[in-house]
Motif scaffolding. Structure first.
Motif, PDB file in Angstrom:
ATOM      1  N   GLY A  31     -71.420 -23.577 -40.750  1.00  0.00           N
ATOM      2  CA  GLY A  31     -71.714 -24.919 -41.238  1.00  0.00           C
ATOM      3  C   GLY A  31     -73.014 -25.434 -40.695  1.00  0.00           C
ATOM      4  O   GLY A  31     -73.669 -24.791 -39.861  1.00  0.00           O
ATOM      5  N   GLY A  32     -73.406 -26.612 -41.152  1.00  0.00           N
ATOM      6  CA  GLY A  32     -74.580 -27.263 -40.603  1.00  0.00           C
ATOM      7  C   GLY A  32     -74.344 -27.665 -39.160  1.00  0.00           C
ATOM      8  O   GLY A  32     -73.193 -27.781 -38.704  1.00  0.00           O
ATOM      9  N   ARG A  33     -75.403 -27.895 -38.454  1.00  0.00           N
ATOM     10  CA  ARG A  33     -75.278 -28.205 -37.023  1.00  0.00           C
ATOM     11  C   ARG A  33     -74.396 -29.428 -36.785  1.00  0.00           C
ATOM     12  O   ARG A  33     -73.548 -29.439 -35.894  1.00  0.00           O
ATOM     13  CB  ARG A  33     -76.673 -28.420 -36.434  1.00  0.00           C
ATOM     14  N   ARG A  34     -74.571 -30.479 -37.611  1.00  0.00           N
ATOM     15  CA  ARG A  34     -73.776 -31.692 -37.401  1.00  0.00           C
ATOM     16  C   ARG A  34     -72.312 -31.474 -37.774  1.00  0.00           C
ATOM     17  O   ARG A  34     -71.410 -32.058 -37.170  1.00  0.00           O
ATOM     18  CB  ARG A  34     -74.367 -32.864 -38.180  1.00  0.00           C
ATOM     19  N   HIS A  35     -72.054 -30.603 -38.777  1.00  0.00           N
ATOM     20  CA  HIS A  35     -70.673 -30.300 -39.141  1.00  0.00           C
ATOM     21  C   HIS A  35     -69.964 -29.566 -38.005  1.00  0.00           C
ATOM     22  O   HIS A  35     -68.822 -29.875 -37.661  1.00  0.00           O
ATOM     23  CB  HIS A  35     -70.631 -29.445 -40.414  1.00  0.00           C
ATOM     24  N   VAL A  84     -74.751 -21.425 -37.496  1.00  0.00           N
ATOM     25  CA  VAL A  84     -75.397 -22.620 -38.034  1.00  0.00           C
ATOM     26  C   VAL A  84     -76.106 -22.228 -39.325  1.00  0.00           C
ATOM     27  O   VAL A  84     -76.943 -21.322 -39.341  1.00  0.00           O
ATOM     28  CB  VAL A  84     -76.403 -23.202 -37.025  1.00  0.00           C
ATOM     29  N   LEU A  85     -75.778 -22.949 -40.403  1.00  0.00           N
ATOM     30  CA  LEU A  85     -76.386 -22.641 -41.698  1.00  0.00           C
ATOM     31  C   LEU A  85     -77.863 -23.000 -41.695  1.00  0.00           C
ATOM     32  O   LEU A  85     -78.252 -24.124 -41.404  1.00  0.00           O
ATOM     33  CB  LEU A  85     -75.681 -23.410 -42.812  1.00  0.00           C
ATOM     34  N   GLY A  86     -78.666 -22.029 -42.006  1.00  0.00           N
ATOM     35  CA  GLY A  86     -80.088 -22.219 -42.221  1.00  0.00           C
ATOM     36  C   GLY A  86     -80.444 -21.379 -43.421  1.00  0.00           C
ATOM     37  O   GLY A  86     -80.102 -21.704 -44.551  1.00  0.00           O
ATOM     38  N   ALA A 122     -68.913 -27.758 -45.316  1.00  0.00           N
ATOM     39  CA  ALA A 122     -69.990 -28.226 -46.189  1.00  0.00           C
ATOM     40  C   ALA A 122     -69.850 -29.720 -46.388  1.00  0.00           C
ATOM     41  O   ALA A 122     -68.841 -30.327 -46.021  1.00  0.00           O
ATOM     42  CB  ALA A 122     -69.935 -27.495 -47.534  1.00  0.00           C
ATOM     43  N   SER A 123     -70.848 -30.329 -46.979  1.00  0.00           N
ATOM     44  CA  SER A 123     -70.836 -31.772 -47.205  1.00  0.00           C
ATOM     45  C   SER A 123     -70.122 -32.109 -48.507  1.00  0.00           C
ATOM     46  O   SER A 123     -70.351 -31.463 -49.539  1.00  0.00           O
ATOM     47  CB  SER A 123     -72.269 -32.313 -47.262  1.00  0.00           C
ATOM     48  N   HIS A 177     -82.983 -30.754 -54.016  1.00  0.00           N
ATOM     49  CA  HIS A 177     -82.895 -30.032 -52.741  1.00  0.00           C
ATOM     50  C   HIS A 177     -83.352 -28.584 -52.947  1.00  0.00           C
ATOM     51  O   HIS A 177     -82.702 -27.800 -53.614  1.00  0.00           O
ATOM     52  CB  HIS A 177     -81.462 -30.055 -52.223  1.00  0.00           C
ATOM     53  N   THR A 187     -83.661 -37.866 -41.747  1.00  0.00           N
ATOM     54  CA  THR A 187     -82.907 -36.730 -42.297  1.00  0.00           C
ATOM     55  C   THR A 187     -81.474 -37.072 -42.681  1.00  0.00           C
ATOM     56  O   THR A 187     -80.715 -36.186 -43.073  1.00  0.00           O
ATOM     57  CB  THR A 187     -82.875 -35.586 -41.282  1.00  0.00           C
TER      58      THR A 187
END
Length: 415
Positions: free
Chosen positions: A26-30, A44-46, A69-70, A120, A189
């Motif tokens: 997932g993303g860092r914040r997730h 971390v998704l990049g 995911a968001s 995006h 962001t």
């Protein structure tokens, strides 16, 4: 099984799913907000490719994998990529409310008639042109394609931007700004989505089919359906072929240069394109605006003389050039230098054809054309009919050879 969990708009994470995971992506914040097991690998998704390779290694071992995911990960999200790589049958998708649905809910508007466009990782111009053409648009933003860039592109358009940031979090914020105000800000962001609204038409009518309106049920409209002066209007037979060569559609920008009554501009807008009509006479400007309003479409009208009036306009996908005069070759040259796909020129004078053709081919276009001659049924006394000839018109068009490659690229981006 790969469990894909939507997060970030309010619902609690399914702890039981995470508890058994051997890999959490997932993303860092997730990841920071999730109760990830201490012994689970985290990615971390990049860049997607390395992350998918790690997912594949765990899938081959039969390890439970969780992807965070968001919002709704099936809506412009990672579900498409995962299904293409591993097959839809191995996915357990647990969506949350999408950022688009949440943003419209926050402002109290229905969104079954909204157009949603992603900027995006994509070219912002498509989103900009959709915002110009439609009264209710949600734009999914990304680096270099955020509220500031969108606002800068829409300065000349009567729109309101609602910037929704950090939806579903304690720091959630919705700000209603003009395009100019959006352009002057650093938004950071945390932006989730931007709504672009023509507030006079944002509520919309009751719909049966969701999404943008269907295309027009007819085109090449009769001249009588437009206000015009002394029959100075592109005849519907000519307009029909011109529209076929222009190919206007949602996400395109079309110029109508020497627009006159604006009949071509209006018809392109009815197909969903963003349209700029350039007209040198003030009474012509008024007629174009009246015709656009009568047909319920947005057409931006620029009062000025081409080619000088074109310099500050965004590059078009397609251009229609009407009228004539000594400046016609120079106008066509200026349009051909800027058009991404095609230029269509209508003219009555045979003498102009060689120079216009040279202007198109000189700009690298493949050029073709026809002489259109038609005769319409006309009644005579005694309940009989004759054929009434219309004035012949030359229609030339140039197609940029790279346009096919761009079309394929566009379709790939859309997918």
């Amino acid at each position: 099984m790969i469990t894909v969990v939507g997060t970030g708009t309010g619902a609690a994470l399914p702890v039981e799913v995470l508890a058994g995971a051997r890999l959490v992506v997932g993303g860092r914040r997730h990841l920071a907000a999730a109760p990830v097991p201490a012994d689970a690998e985290q990615v971390v998704l990049g860049a997607l490719a390395p992350a998918l390779d790690i997912v594949e290694r765990h899938v081959e071992k039969g390890d439970p994998v969780v992807v965070l995911a968001s919002g709704d990960p099936g809506f412009f999200g990672i579900v498409r990529v995962l299904a293409e790589r591993f097959g839809a049958e191995v996915l357990d998708v647990r969506p949350e409310v999408s950022s688009v649905a949440a943003a419209f809910a926050r402002v109290g508007l229905p969104w079954d008639d909204a157009v949603v466009v992603s900027a995006h990782g994509r070219d912002l111009r498509t989103a900009v042109n959709v915002c110009r053409a439609r009264p209710k648009v949600a734009v999914l933003t990304g680096p270099g394609a955020g509220p500031a860039e969108l606002g800068a592109a829409l300065r000349a358009d009567a729109r309101v931007l609602v910037v929704a940031s950090a939806l579903g979090s304690p720091k959630e914020r919705l700000e209603r700004v003009s395009p100019a105000e959006a352009a002057a800000r650093d938004w950071g962001t945390a932006v989730s989505v931007v709504l672009c609204l023509d507030e006079s038409r944002a509520l919309g009518a009751v719909r049966t089919v969701a999404g943008p309106p269907a295309g027009p049920n007819r085109w090449a409209l009769e001249e009588g359906e437009f206000t015009h002066r002394d029959s100075m209007i592109t005849k519907f037979e000519v307009r029909a072929l011109a529209l076929a060569r222009l190919g206007p559609r949602l996400g395109d920008l079309v110029w109508d240069v020497g627009a006159g009554s604006g009949s071509v501009a209006v018809e392109c807008a009815r197909f969903g394109a963003a349209v700029i009509a350039v007209e040198k006479t003030l009474d012509g400007v008024d007629r174009i605006r009246a015709n656009a309003a009568a047909h319920g479409v947005d057409v931006r009208v620029v009062h000025g003389t081409a080619p000088a009036a074109l310099s500050d306009l965004d590059d078009p996908d397609a251009v229609f050039v009407g009228g004539g005069g000594r400046e016609l070759p120079a106008v066509v040259t200026a349009c051909a230098r800027r058009a991404r796909r095609t230029v269509v020129v209508a003219m009555a004078a045979l003498d102009r054809v060689p120079a216009v053709r040279a202007a198109l081919t000189g700009a690298g276009f493949d050029c073709d054309g026809v002489l259109l001659q038609s005769s319409r049924l006309a009644p005579l006394p005694g309940d009989v009919t004759r054929l009434a000839a219309t004035n012949p018109v030359f229609l030339l068009w140039g197609i940029r050879p790279q346009a096919l490659g761009r079309e394929l690229e566009r379709q790939g981006v859309a997918q």
